[in-house]
Design an enzyme around this catalytic site. Sequence first.
Site, PDB file in Angstrom:
ATOM      1  CG  LEU A  47       5.609 -26.106  31.005  1.00  0.00           C
ATOM      2  CD1 LEU A  47       6.396 -26.825  31.921  1.00  0.00           C
ATOM      3  CD2 LEU A  47       4.631 -24.873  30.799  1.00  0.00           C
ATOM      4  CB  CYS A  48       6.723 -29.000  25.200  1.00  0.00           C
ATOM      5  SG  CYS A  48       7.442 -28.384  23.978  1.00  0.00           S
ATOM      6  CB  THR A  49      11.049 -30.780  26.697  1.00  0.00           C
ATOM      7  OG1 THR A  49      11.025 -30.054  25.260  1.00  0.00           O
ATOM      8  CG2 THR A  49      12.037 -31.644  26.191  1.00  0.00           C
TER       9      THR A  49
END
Length: 297
Positions: A47-49
């Site tokens: 999700l951070c990417t």
Amino acid sequence: IDTSTIIPLVDGGTEGFLGQARVIVPRFSACFECTLGLFPPQRNFPLCTMANTPRLPEHCIEYAHLVLWQSVRPYGTDPADNSPVRFDGDNADHVRWVFERATQRADQFGIRGVTYRLTQGVVKNIIPAIASTNAIVAAVCTHEILKLATYISSSMNNYMMYNGAAGVYTYTYENERRPDCPVCGAPAVRTLQARKEDKLSAFLDLIREDPDLRASKPALRWASGGALYFSAPAALELQTRANLDRTLIELLQDHHNAAHNTTSNSSQPTNTTSTTMFLTVSDQAMLTVRELTVSLE
């Protein structure tokens, strides 16, 4: 083993230009469970990417699908629980909304390749099918069935892989049986750790999430006899439901006390200070009963 009762299984599958076929002879060759470790893990995007540094068109699509759909709520909320209307991959309007937002995000980060077809494939997890690959694998499977039915030749031993991405390449080798396979072997005792104050309900969640056990509706028993919890049928679930809110150490102490009362008239000693639980777990989807050793900390 009465060989006349054995029914061979011929299995095949494709993904794009890749394919595989296998012949499984129960009790003699590796079963499907024996080779699950050979399957590649499902493709997931952090999700951070997706949120901060998208690099692929799939990142943009999944961001629109998982993040923007929840925050923007383009089709309102469900009156039952005030949550966003559930995304429907078969709804063309829903897919187009995700496609348009993914295109905007791709333009923002200079990423090319977001198409409507790719959006469909990502949100619905569609595995691409190539007609030529399907035909080759289907022909191999049919050939193996013919050999098994007519004995015109020895059958495959026992796995074939096909790669048509850069030419035509096949390779056949033998998958070996796993001695500890939970389906066709003798599975080893599974060792788990838990806290004394954990409730049985939390421990059952641990069992459900365990990739080796894969027990979605576990039935938990003491190895020496006696039920802890049954997920099904409903009557047994109701009888054992009260244990869900009890801690593991409480259940273990009660079990030791019951065992002590049973053996109070015998000369056999009973350990009432142990912090190890010896259990068995089964599931409707499991063909064998697994033994568990649980160390309480």
